[in-house]
Design a protein around this motif. Structure first.
Motif, PDB file in Angstrom:
ATOM      1  N   ALA A  18       0.813  -1.204   0.000  1.00  0.00           N
ATOM      2  CA  ALA A  18       0.000   0.000   0.000  1.00  0.00           C
ATOM      3  C   ALA A  18       0.849   1.257   0.000  1.00  0.00           C
ATOM      4  O   ALA A  18       0.331   2.354   0.001  1.00  0.00           O
ATOM      5  CB  ALA A  18      -0.920   0.001   1.227  1.00  0.00           C
ATOM      6  N   SER A  19       2.170   1.081   0.039  1.00  0.00           N
ATOM      7  CA  SER A  19       3.061   2.236   0.083  1.00  0.00           C
ATOM      8  C   SER A  19       3.022   3.005  -1.226  1.00  0.00           C
ATOM      9  O   SER A  19       3.278   4.198  -1.263  1.00  0.00           O
ATOM     10  CB  SER A  19       4.493   1.794   0.388  1.00  0.00           C
ATOM     11  OG  SER A  19       4.943   0.866  -0.583  1.00  0.00           O
ATOM     12  N   ARG A  20       2.701   2.324  -2.303  1.00  0.00           N
ATOM     13  CA  ARG A  20       2.556   3.008  -3.583  1.00  0.00           C
ATOM     14  C   ARG A  20       1.423   2.359  -4.351  1.00  0.00           C
ATOM     15  O   ARG A  20       1.210   1.139  -4.298  1.00  0.00           O
ATOM     16  CB  ARG A  20       3.842   2.937  -4.396  1.00  0.00           C
ATOM     17  CG  ARG A  20       4.260   1.530  -4.805  1.00  0.00           C
ATOM     18  CD  ARG A  20       5.460   1.549  -5.732  1.00  0.00           C
ATOM     19  NE  ARG A  20       5.825   0.186  -6.131  1.00  0.00           N
ATOM     20  CZ  ARG A  20       6.191  -0.135  -7.358  1.00  0.00           C
ATOM     21  NH1 ARG A  20       6.206   0.772  -8.309  1.00  0.00           N
ATOM     22  NH2 ARG A  20       6.533  -1.377  -7.656  1.00  0.00           N
ATOM     23  N   GLY A  21       0.673   3.178  -5.056  1.00  0.00           N
ATOM     24  CA  GLY A  21      -0.385   2.649  -5.885  1.00  0.00           C
ATOM     25  C   GLY A  21       0.151   2.269  -7.249  1.00  0.00           C
ATOM     26  O   GLY A  21       1.316   2.498  -7.571  1.00  0.00           O
ATOM     27  N   PRO A  22      -0.703   1.721  -8.092  1.00  0.00           N
ATOM     28  CA  PRO A  22      -0.251   1.292  -9.415  1.00  0.00           C
ATOM     29  C   PRO A  22       0.000   2.448 -10.375  1.00  0.00           C
ATOM     30  O   PRO A  22       0.604   2.252 -11.434  1.00  0.00           O
ATOM     31  CB  PRO A  22      -1.393   0.411  -9.902  1.00  0.00           C
ATOM     32  CG  PRO A  22      -2.586   0.881  -9.146  1.00  0.00           C
ATOM     33  CD  PRO A  22      -2.085   1.306  -7.802  1.00  0.00           C
ATOM     34  N   GLY A  23      -0.478   3.657 -10.041  1.00  0.00           N
ATOM     35  CA  GLY A  23      -0.254   4.793 -10.925  1.00  0.00           C
ATOM     36  C   GLY A  23      -1.208   4.854 -12.101  1.00  0.00           C
ATOM     37  O   GLY A  23      -1.230   5.836 -12.842  1.00  0.00           O
ATOM     38  N   ILE A  33      -9.914  -0.639  -9.514  1.00  0.00           N
ATOM     39  CA  ILE A  33      -8.719  -0.271  -8.757  1.00  0.00           C
ATOM     40  C   ILE A  33      -8.285   1.096  -9.268  1.00  0.00           C
ATOM     41  O   ILE A  33      -8.187   1.299 -10.485  1.00  0.00           O
ATOM     42  CB  ILE A  33      -7.568  -1.276  -8.932  1.00  0.00           C
ATOM     43  CG1 ILE A  33      -7.968  -2.671  -8.429  1.00  0.00           C
ATOM     44  CG2 ILE A  33      -6.321  -0.801  -8.182  1.00  0.00           C
ATOM     45  CD1 ILE A  33      -6.881  -3.731  -8.602  1.00  0.00           C
ATOM     46  N   ASP A  34      -8.055   2.053  -8.353  1.00  0.00           N
ATOM     47  CA  ASP A  34      -7.610   3.365  -8.811  1.00  0.00           C
ATOM     48  C   ASP A  34      -6.095   3.494  -8.701  1.00  0.00           C
ATOM     49  O   ASP A  34      -5.391   2.571  -8.266  1.00  0.00           O
ATOM     50  CB  ASP A  34      -8.354   4.496  -8.097  1.00  0.00           C
ATOM     51  CG  ASP A  34      -7.989   4.658  -6.622  1.00  0.00           C
ATOM     52  OD1 ASP A  34      -6.955   4.124  -6.179  1.00  0.00           O
ATOM     53  OD2 ASP A  34      -8.757   5.341  -5.904  1.00  0.00           O
ATOM     54  N   ALA A  35      -5.573   4.646  -9.092  1.00  0.00           N
ATOM     55  CA  ALA A  35      -4.126   4.850  -9.171  1.00  0.00           C
ATOM     56  C   ALA A  35      -3.444   4.771  -7.809  1.00  0.00           C
ATOM     57  O   ALA A  35      -2.251   4.475  -7.723  1.00  0.00           O
ATOM     58  CB  ALA A  35      -3.827   6.198  -9.825  1.00  0.00           C
ATOM     59  N   ASP A  36      -4.205   5.027  -6.739  1.00  0.00           N
ATOM     60  CA  ASP A  36      -3.646   4.958  -5.390  1.00  0.00           C
ATOM     61  C   ASP A  36      -3.736   3.567  -4.780  1.00  0.00           C
ATOM     62  O   ASP A  36      -3.176   3.332  -3.705  1.00  0.00           O
ATOM     63  CB  ASP A  36      -4.360   5.952  -4.471  1.00  0.00           C
ATOM     64  CG  ASP A  36      -4.092   7.398  -4.868  1.00  0.00           C
ATOM     65  OD1 ASP A  36      -2.963   7.680  -5.308  1.00  0.00           O
ATOM     66  OD2 ASP A  36      -5.022   8.224  -4.763  1.00  0.00           O
ATOM     67  N   GLY A  37      -4.463   2.665  -5.428  1.00  0.00           N
ATOM     68  CA  GLY A  37      -4.627   1.320  -4.889  1.00  0.00           C
ATOM     69  C   GLY A  37      -5.908   1.110  -4.111  1.00  0.00           C
ATOM     70  O   GLY A  37      -6.105   0.058  -3.499  1.00  0.00           O
ATOM     71  N   ASN A  38      -6.820   2.108  -4.110  1.00  0.00           N
ATOM     72  CA  ASN A  38      -8.158   1.885  -3.552  1.00  0.00           C
ATOM     73  C   ASN A  38      -8.903   0.906  -4.460  1.00  0.00           C
ATOM     74  O   ASN A  38      -8.704   0.915  -5.681  1.00  0.00           O
ATOM     75  CB  ASN A  38      -8.940   3.188  -3.481  1.00  0.00           C
ATOM     76  CG  ASN A  38      -8.305   4.201  -2.553  1.00  0.00           C
ATOM     77  OD1 ASN A  38      -8.125   3.935  -1.363  1.00  0.00           O
ATOM     78  ND2 ASN A  38      -7.960   5.366  -3.093  1.00  0.00           N
TER      79      ASN A  38
END
Length: 571
Positions: A30-35, A382-387
């Motif tokens: 969760a430290s980085r989303g997929p972008g 899934i959004d860019a932040d990983g939500n």
């Protein structure tokens, strides 16, 4: 190991409960989303609406509101604001998983005798057609709740695409028009329904443009006033009046009393993966967890297809038996979840399975059956932040009750049929319920909806499907396929099989088994029934090793109008 939540009614956000030695939220990257963002839904207009809202600065939860409300305009045969939904949410910021229960409820005046024919069996016309078949809708309240508590944008921004499409119109696809053909006799009974779906008294031809100004106005009231714009005021007055004029029993108090419920998701650990899934009043999560608990004692990788399938069918058989007997609305029914979700209970069930012989369902303890249907919808985000969001929405059967409330554009659900209206008798999907799922005022009917997340060390999946009772086995088989390393498109395309205890048969999609496997299963005592393809699964996966997203929608139901499973970069 399974974790069963405490079944209190919860009005605030919930923390995932995990035990010692298990994966925790910190184990999920969760430290980085997929972008990038990925959306897989049943209609390209809904997928595009989700991306439109993401581009405005919204998150996955805002996108979910946009996708849901747009599906309510362009895929009304399967869902709508006259129905309900169940959604699983994952917050990237803190790793929390939350389950939103926006399931319909029975009106206060519900009377079981109304749904029983002179022969003592369910009166399917009353329970599936017209206003008496409709529960109090939950979708509008659920969308307002999601926007208020989890979104970044105002509800009006997320509803804007749906309102625009309802006003300007769209051209329904062949599946939409084919469903009108299937339900034309019921739609023709109700003037407001016929005016929308049967222009000039006929099923429209391909290329027809459907404009819905009444539905746009209803959505605008929701956008301006939130849930009160639907459950109070002009929309509520129109809904109650139309229902009662047509013989229904809704009251203003029924609508005002509706509340969204937040519940703790179920979690189950299987072969190094953590599955987060739907709690009651969904029956799906309990059944999926029970099957996985049983299968955890076998090494399916060392077996041929026939024997691994045999064991899976036997686990399905036992889980559906318990589904029929014990499950209901947790606010009304005390369920033995600690037992059903216990590894020791699974050990006992596993011991009753012969390695090479089917167990006839009538030899299992009795539990209080129509082909499985597919009149629901599911999307994954899934959004860019990983939500993440896994949401399954429904009006139950095709076009729900077939009844549109005059002046609202809202087609009402026919979810009352999902209650055990006559205990022990099958509903439209062949499921037999006990008194735990009998209707009571304000009670939520049991559902098969099974929105799920699968968390692994390297990959994550957001998965779900429509399909009545087959939702449970579709999602189960999708979870197993993901754990086996399959891609999103492979998961949605794989051939399916289904057993639900009663009727005692295995529904089989063409191509699911080769001739030798089918013969071996038959020799074991399984009754195989070939049937046409079912389901409309939508899956999004995230590979943490490459930080790549993948989205796929079921190839069985192509719209022919655009790509519905999409990955995009968003601002």
């Amino acid at each position: 190991m399974i974790h069963a939540p405490s079944w209190r009614v919860l009005a605030t956000s919930l923390f995932l409960v995990v035990g010692a030695g298990q994966a925790t939220a910190k184990d999920v990257p969760a430290s980085r989303g997929p972008g990038q963002a990925a959306i897989a839904s049943a209609n390209f207009l809904a997928t595009n609406a989700g991306f439109e809202v993401l581009a405005k600065g919204g998150n996955a939860f805002d996108a979910a509101v946009a996708v849901s409300s747009t599906l309510a305009v362009v895929e009304q045969q399967s869902s709508g604001i006259g129905g309900g939904f169940m959604a699983l949410l994952h917050k990237a910021s803190d790793g929390r998983n939350v389950f939103i229960d926006a399931r319909e409820t029975a009106p206060k005046a519900v009377d079981m005798k109304v749904y029983v024919g002179k022969d003592g069996k369910p009166n399917r016309d009353v329970s599936t057609n017209g206003p008496l078949s409709a529960g109090i809708p939950g979708e509008p309240a659920g969308l307002a709740w999601m926007a208020e508590h989890y979104g970044k944008l105002p509800l009006s921004a997320s509803l804007a695409p749906a309102i625009r499409i309802a006003k300007e119109g769209f051209q329904p696809d062949a599946r939409f028009i084919g469903t009108i053909e299937d339900r034309k006799d019921v739609l023709a009974r109700y003037p407001a329904s016929a005016a929308i779906y049967l222009p000039d008294g006929r099923v429209p031809a391909q290329g027809w443009t459907l404009r819905q100004p009444d539905l746009a106005t209803t959505l605008e009231r929701l956008a301006v006033k939130g849930a009160d714009g639907f459950y109070k005021g002009e929309t509520a007055t129109l809904l109650v009046s139309a229902s009662r004029v047509a013989g229904g029993n809704w009251t203003a108090a029924d609508l005002e009393a509706y509340r969204v419920k937040e519940r703790e998701p179920l979690t189950v650990d299987y072969k190094g993966y953590r599955i987060v899934t739907a709690p009651p009043p969904s029956s799906g999560g309990v059944a999926i967890a029970e099957v996985l608990n049983i299968l955890s004692g076998f090494d399916l990788t060392k077996l041929d297809l026939a024997h691994s399938t045999h064991l899976t069918i036997e686990a399905m058989r036992r889980a559906f038996r318990d589904h029929n007997e014990y499950l209901g609305d947790p606010d009304f029914v005390k369920m033995p979840l600690d037992m059903l979700l216990s590894k020791y209970y699974a050990d006992g069930l596993r011991a009753t399975i012969s390695p090479d012989k089917a167990t006839p369902s009538d030899l299992l303890p009795t539990a209080m059956s129509a082909d499985p249907g597919m009149h629901t919808t599911h999307f994954s985000v899934i959004d860019a932040d990983g939500n993440m969001v896994a949401s399954t929405l429904t009006v139950n059967l095709e076009f729900g009750s077939g009844f549109v409330a005059k002046g609202t554009g809202v087609v009402l659900n026919d979810e009352m049929d999902d209650f055990a209206l006559v205990p022990g008798q099958p509903n439209a999907f062949g499921l037999r319920g006990a008194l735990a799922n009998a209707p009571e005022p304000g009670k939520r009917m049991l559902s098969s909806m099974s929105p799920s997340f699968v968390f692994g060390a390297d990959r994550t999946a957001v998965i779900g499907s429509p399909g009545g009772s087959t939702i449970i086995t579709q999602v189960l088989e999708g979870i197993l396929a993901f754990i086996d390393g399959k891609s999103a498109s492979q998961i949605t395309a794989q051939k399916r099989y289904h057993h639900q205890y009663l009727p005692d048969r295995v529904d089989v999609e063409a191509g699911a088994f080769d001739e030798a496997t089918a013969k071996t299963l038959t020799d074991m005592g399984h009754v195989l029934k070939n049937r046409s393809p079912w389901g409309f699964m939508n899956v999004v996966t995230w590979d943490h090793r490459t930080n790549a997203l993948d989205a796929a929608t079921d190839p069985r139901r192509p719209s022919g109008l655009g790509k519905v499973g999409t990955v995009k970069s968003v601002p």
